[in-house]
Write an enzyme that holds these catalytic residues in place. Structure first.
Site, PDB file in Angstrom:
ATOM      1  N   TYR A   6      26.668 -17.739  66.702  1.00 24.25           N
ATOM      2  CA  TYR A   6      27.435 -18.345  65.613  1.00 24.25           C
ATOM      3  C   TYR A   6      26.992 -19.780  65.366  1.00 24.25           C
ATOM      4  CZ  TYR A   6      31.466 -20.024  62.946  1.00 24.25           C
ATOM      5  OH  TYR A   6      32.277 -20.569  61.990  1.00 24.25           O
ATOM      6  N   LYS A  66      25.169 -21.315  61.952  1.00 25.80           N
ATOM      7  CA  LYS A  66      25.758 -22.366  61.120  1.00 25.80           C
ATOM      8  C   LYS A  66      24.853 -23.596  61.043  1.00 25.80           C
ATOM      9  CE  LYS A  66      29.351 -20.138  59.759  1.00 25.80           C
ATOM     10  NZ  LYS A  66      29.503 -19.793  58.330  1.00 25.80           N
TER      11      LYS A  66
END
Length: 261
Positions: free
Chosen positions: A161, A165
């Site tokens: 994750y 990002k």
């Protein structure tokens, strides 16, 4: 001031917008006057969200099935915006996933899935939106919903994750350079943890008890002194999409209550 924030006559697509943060963003864009496509994996939920938005704000809102990992699906939604709404000036890449898996247990498939949805999904959405904006010669705005995880490590289990990002934050900066000559601005919005249906369900599926979720929200409270809510982030997205931010591109705005300060 009213003219600066108005989106009357503009057409938008918001991905992952059937509920949670995406729907909050769609509601604010609609309140400002934009017609919208509500894209989501759950077509039925997207249709209900679109009906609710139309009822509240009187704009045209269309719910449709959308899978950001499927390029043909993204293209179809972009084409539908042009065909049914008459154009496309705003695209919000909001769809994302955030499974928590310790690095030593993470499979190649999990890593690839997170990058596919969060990073490649944002790339494909931005590309297809930009193609239609340049074809029409109208310019526009692309808003990427990133995360404070795009600025720092977040928590154990979020290697994929956090990496995704950081990738989208970099993509935002690069696309701003490439698309500026076409009159297209690209901005990012980076929320801290905001309770939504999606992340609560993900945490529950991972076995996090309800009392721990409440404690997590309090731990993530920054100097402002309260946890965020979806509308806090939606207001920043509206700022990005409107002419209030007309001289901004390439930036990622932290909407985190000061937690990254």
């Amino acid at each position: 001031m009213t003219e600066l924030i108005s989106l009357a006559g503009r057409r938008a697509v918001v991905t992952g917008a059937a509920q949670g943060l995406g729907k909050a963003i769609a509601l604010r864009l609609a309140e400002a006057g934009a017609d919208l496509i509500i894209g989501d994996l759950d077509e039925s939920l997207a249709a209900k969200a679109a009906e609710d938005i139309t009822r509240r704000h009187g704009v045209r809102a269309v719910g449709c099935a959308m899978d950001v990992t499927d390029t043909s699906s993204v293209r179809a939604v972009a084409d539908r915006a042009v065909a049914e709404l008459g154009g496309l000036e705003i695209w919000v890449n909001n769809a994302g996933i955030f499974p928590s898996v310790p690095l030593l247990e993470m499979s190649d498939e999990t890593w690839a899935k997170v990058l596919d949805v969060n990073a490649r999904g944002s790339f494909v959405g931005a590309r297809e939106a930009a193609r239609r904006m340049t074809d029409a010669g109208t310019g526009g705005v692309i808003v990427n919903v990133i995360s404070t995880a795009g600025f720092r490590g977040s928590a154990p289990g979020l290697a994929a994750y956090v990496s995704s990002k950081h990738a989208v934050r970099g993509l935002t900066r690069e696309l701003a350079l490439e698309l500026a000559p076409h009159g297209i601005r690209v901005l990012g919005v980076a929320p801290s943890h905001v309770p939504t249906e999606g992340n609560i369900a993900a945490a529950t599926a991972a076995g996090v008890p309800a009392e721990q979720l409440s404690a997590m929200a309090l731990m993530m409270t920054g100097p402002i002194g309260r946890p965020g809510i979806p509308d806090d982030i939606a207001r920043v997205a509206l700022f990005c999409a409107s002419d209030l931010s007309a001289f901004m591109t390439g930036s990622t705005l932290l909407a985190d209550g000061g937690t990254t300060a």
